[in-house]
Design a protein around this motif. Sequence first.
Motif, PDB file in Angstrom:
ATOM      1  N   HIS A 485     -19.153  18.242  -2.929  1.00 17.13           N
ATOM      2  CA  HIS A 485     -18.035  19.180  -2.841  1.00 17.13           C
ATOM      3  C   HIS A 485     -17.820  19.725  -1.432  1.00 17.13           C
ATOM      4  N   LYS A 486     -17.864  18.827  -0.460  1.00 23.42           N
ATOM      5  CA  LYS A 486     -17.540  19.218   0.920  1.00 23.42           C
ATOM      6  C   LYS A 486     -16.201  18.631   1.372  1.00 23.42           C
ATOM      7  N   THR A 487     -15.493  18.004   0.458  1.00 20.86           N
ATOM      8  CA  THR A 487     -14.185  17.424   0.790  1.00 20.86           C
ATOM      9  C   THR A 487     -13.148  18.538   0.942  1.00 20.86           C
ATOM     10  N   ILE A 488     -12.325  18.438   1.962  1.00 23.16           N
ATOM     11  CA  ILE A 488     -11.249  19.416   2.203  1.00 23.16           C
ATOM     12  C   ILE A 488     -10.108  19.127   1.227  1.00 23.16           C
ATOM     13  N   SER A 489      -9.747  20.136   0.451  1.00 20.95           N
ATOM     14  CA  SER A 489      -8.644  19.970  -0.512  1.00 20.95           C
ATOM     15  C   SER A 489      -7.333  20.488   0.084  1.00 20.95           C
ATOM     16  N   ASN A 490      -6.288  20.378  -0.705  1.00 23.98           N
ATOM     17  CA  ASN A 490      -4.942  20.836  -0.293  1.00 23.98           C
ATOM     18  C   ASN A 490      -4.438  20.109   0.954  1.00 23.98           C
ATOM     19  N   VAL A 491      -4.829  18.862   1.098  1.00 26.00           N
ATOM     20  CA  VAL A 491      -4.309  18.051   2.201  1.00 26.00           C
ATOM     21  C   VAL A 491      -3.523  16.885   1.611  1.00 26.00           C
ATOM     22  N   LYS A 492      -2.571  16.390   2.371  1.00 27.95           N
ATOM     23  CA  LYS A 492      -1.730  15.270   1.937  1.00 27.95           C
ATOM     24  C   LYS A 492      -2.536  13.982   2.023  1.00 27.95           C
ATOM     25  N   ILE A 493      -2.479  13.189   0.977  1.00 23.89           N
ATOM     26  CA  ILE A 493      -3.188  11.904   1.000  1.00 23.89           C
ATOM     27  C   ILE A 493      -2.183  10.764   1.079  1.00 23.89           C
ATOM     28  N   MET A 494      -2.685   9.575   1.448  1.00 17.68           N
ATOM     29  CA  MET A 494      -1.824   8.396   1.588  1.00 17.68           C
ATOM     30  C   MET A 494      -2.480   7.249   0.821  1.00 17.68           C
ATOM     31  N   VAL A 495      -1.736   6.640  -0.075  1.00 18.40           N
ATOM     32  CA  VAL A 495      -2.298   5.553  -0.893  1.00 18.40           C
ATOM     33  C   VAL A 495      -2.411   4.278  -0.069  1.00 18.40           C
ATOM     34  N   GLY A 496      -1.311   3.762   0.434  1.00 21.22           N
ATOM     35  CA  GLY A 496      -1.330   2.565   1.266  1.00 21.22           C
ATOM     36  C   GLY A 496      -1.755   1.309   0.527  1.00 21.22           C
ATOM     37  N   ASP A 497      -2.081   0.290   1.295  1.00 20.60           N
ATOM     38  CA  ASP A 497      -2.472  -1.005   0.736  1.00 20.60           C
ATOM     39  C   ASP A 497      -3.932  -0.996   0.304  1.00 20.60           C
ATOM     40  N   GLN A 498      -4.291  -2.007  -0.469  1.00 21.82           N
ATOM     41  CA  GLN A 498      -5.697  -2.212  -0.843  1.00 21.82           C
ATOM     42  C   GLN A 498      -6.535  -2.425   0.418  1.00 21.82           C
ATOM     43  N   LEU A 499      -7.749  -1.908   0.403  1.00 21.99           N
ATOM     44  CA  LEU A 499      -8.640  -2.062   1.565  1.00 21.99           C
ATOM     45  C   LEU A 499      -8.981  -3.522   1.821  1.00 21.99           C
ATOM     46  N   PHE A 500      -9.265  -4.262   0.741  1.00 19.86           N
ATOM     47  CA  PHE A 500      -9.677  -5.669   0.867  1.00 19.86           C
ATOM     48  C   PHE A 500      -8.933  -6.508  -0.166  1.00 19.86           C
ATOM     49  N   PRO A 501      -7.960  -7.301   0.265  1.00 13.84           N
ATOM     50  CA  PRO A 501      -7.295  -8.199  -0.682  1.00 13.84           C
ATOM     51  C   PRO A 501      -8.253  -9.287  -1.157  1.00 13.84           C
ATOM     52  N   ARG A 502      -8.111  -9.671  -2.411  1.00 12.83           N
ATOM     53  CA  ARG A 502      -8.973 -10.733  -2.960  1.00 12.83           C
ATOM     54  C   ARG A 502      -8.642 -12.080  -2.320  1.00 12.83           C
ATOM     55  N   ILE A 503      -9.650 -12.926  -2.235  1.00 12.82           N
ATOM     56  CA  ILE A 503      -9.488 -14.275  -1.682  1.00 12.82           C
ATOM     57  C   ILE A 503      -9.374 -15.265  -2.837  1.00 12.82           C
ATOM     58  N   ASP A 504      -8.341 -16.065  -2.835  1.00 17.87           N
ATOM     59  CA  ASP A 504      -8.174 -17.124  -3.834  1.00 17.87           C
ATOM     60  C   ASP A 504      -9.005 -18.326  -3.386  1.00 17.87           C
ATOM     61  N   VAL A 505     -10.155 -18.513  -4.018  1.00 19.15           N
ATOM     62  CA  VAL A 505     -11.095 -19.550  -3.571  1.00 19.15           C
ATOM     63  C   VAL A 505     -10.520 -20.953  -3.716  1.00 19.15           C
ATOM     64  N   LYS A 506      -9.545 -21.138  -4.614  1.00 18.34           N
ATOM     65  CA  LYS A 506      -8.966 -22.468  -4.808  1.00 18.34           C
ATOM     66  C   LYS A 506      -8.047 -22.860  -3.654  1.00 18.34           C
ATOM     67  N   LYS A 507      -7.440 -21.872  -3.012  1.00 19.89           N
ATOM     68  CA  LYS A 507      -6.498 -22.152  -1.934  1.00 19.89           C
ATOM     69  C   LYS A 507      -7.083 -21.900  -0.546  1.00 19.89           C
TER      70      LYS A 507
END
Length: 634
Positions: A485-507
């Motif tokens: 519980h040391k996270t600062i609250s009441n701040v604006k967050i940003m969703v954005g893109d996935q951190l790591f897109p999955r790799i299609d091993v077949k391609k």
Amino acid sequence: MSKAFYVTTPIYYINSDPHVGSAYTTIVADSVARYKRMMGYDTFFLTGTDEHGQHVLRAAQKAKRDVKEFADELAERFVKLWKELGISNDAFVRTTDDYHVKAVQGFFQKMYDKGDIYLGKYEGWYCVNCETFWTEKDIGEGKLCPTCLRPLEHVEEENYFFRLSKYTEPLLDHFKKHPDFVEPAFRRNEMMKILESGLEDISVSRTSFDWGIPIPFDLKHVVYVWFDALINYVSAIGYGRDDEMFNRYWPADVHFIGKEINRFHSLIWPAMLMSVGLPLPKKIFAHGWLTVNGEKISKSKGNAVDPRALINAYGIDAVKYYLLRDIQFGNDGDFSEDNLITRINADLANDLGNLVHRTLSMISQNFEFLPKPMEDGKYDDKLKGLTEKTIKEYFEYMDNFKFTQALEGIWKLIRFGNKYIDLTEPWLLARDVSKKNRLATVLYNLSDAIRNVAIMLSPILIKTSAEIMEKMNQDFNDVGNLGWHKTISNVKIMVGDQLFPRIDVKKWKKVIKMTEEKKVEVQVTQKPQVTIEDFARLDLRVAKILSAERVLKSEKLIKLELDLGSEKRQIVAGIGKVYMPESLIGKEIIIIFNLKAVKLMGIESNGMLLAAKDGEKLRILTVDGQVEPGAKIS
């Protein structure tokens, strides 16, 4: 002033381009340096290049280049790569730097003035590739280097010698008083056996070529390349020119090295320091070798991969995560591109990526800002307890260079974070206005766990941690902010893109393309036929391995004690690059019983085990099921 911490890599010999194996040690040292800075230490991180010696001189001559210009060009490749990898070294030492040259000459003079350097004549064997001297008892009848197995050259020249033998007892005493001086423990044990057998004086100069640092009182000699190289650890922090800086950082807290140079760092370097009256480094950590897709790194195999190619394909954080998660630091390890892809998809995309994306998406959908915790409920204590336990263990693991265990602990927390979502069902809480406070608590708790994860990962997954903090609008990542519980609250967050897109091993097109050169050779090469009478001359028997230990000064040879039923035997086998000695005990193998005895590095070998070899892959032959030792093979 904050407490100092000094960490080093070996300085890399410039006889070849940097590859994933040489990057491994640097990445480890960088992670430790970043962790210590996060802990508030005044950290100094050193790396560099080793540029003198006969091997470099011959390579320059072969290329018809001026040797200094040749060295400048090769050293710059390391400088550039470390920058591209985001390595945070505070200095890059080159053994051709003026300050290093002066430090080496001053160091050598002190040892000479103390009587620890004397003039003599060296006659014996020398490996140009490893820049290493070997005695007759060190090598076998084939006159091959015990380390790289290349042919040795016979050398006879006037040299200066270091009275290394004088420091056998002082070093033994130091090892006994400081049991953690060399790690891992089995590497320490190898050094102890060498010490217990007694050290011999070593040659520390050359006269047959001039590409090196001249000895100040005898200019026809240059300092032996290994002696020269070791002094980088003190020259780079001001030895002989900046006492305040030198006293601030010396002795080094840890030298990270590969196991093949353990003897130089754990025995010769400490003896040199004793000679000039300097304290010894606190720890030498000799890690194992890295193979690629199960095979030794080699240009001819196409697996001497430029780390930039891996980073361009997978990202620097993914590569670093894989190296420190999958390879137990200290042991030999294998870089498998298939396993790297698996880690990206499973750990980074599914576990970490989903946790962050799901949490931030739900906050964005239900709150204008990151909410405050409002109403405790079921499963909160479990998430809190696991967070606090993970943080506590994280410090212990990172302080002891147990990176795999540290990351495993963090991933337990990440996986429970995803489970916590399933258990608390925030999508149901969002449908009921009366449960808004409970929803706020659940999403804050998740954010708090994620923030702690990001801080703990920051020495390794640098960009990923920074991106998480940016998404959550949290602008701190030092150790003081770890905790519940040391996270600062009441701040604006940003969703954005996935951190790591999955790799299609077949391609997906892989970076590492192994050649089939060795396999083709095996298919087309066939030895002459033998008769049944020829075969009958061989006496093949089953033997049980009772004990196994490495042969001193050799990374390849292992001495085995065998039970053959009616007798015990000793053989020496060249399997040390593939097998750890302790893993062999109890195996039932097949040996040639009536092979004439030979001596390898002065040790009698009375027989030969059988093994299968496919390129660089080697596996010893064992029997199917339990068979009594001594049983004949027919």
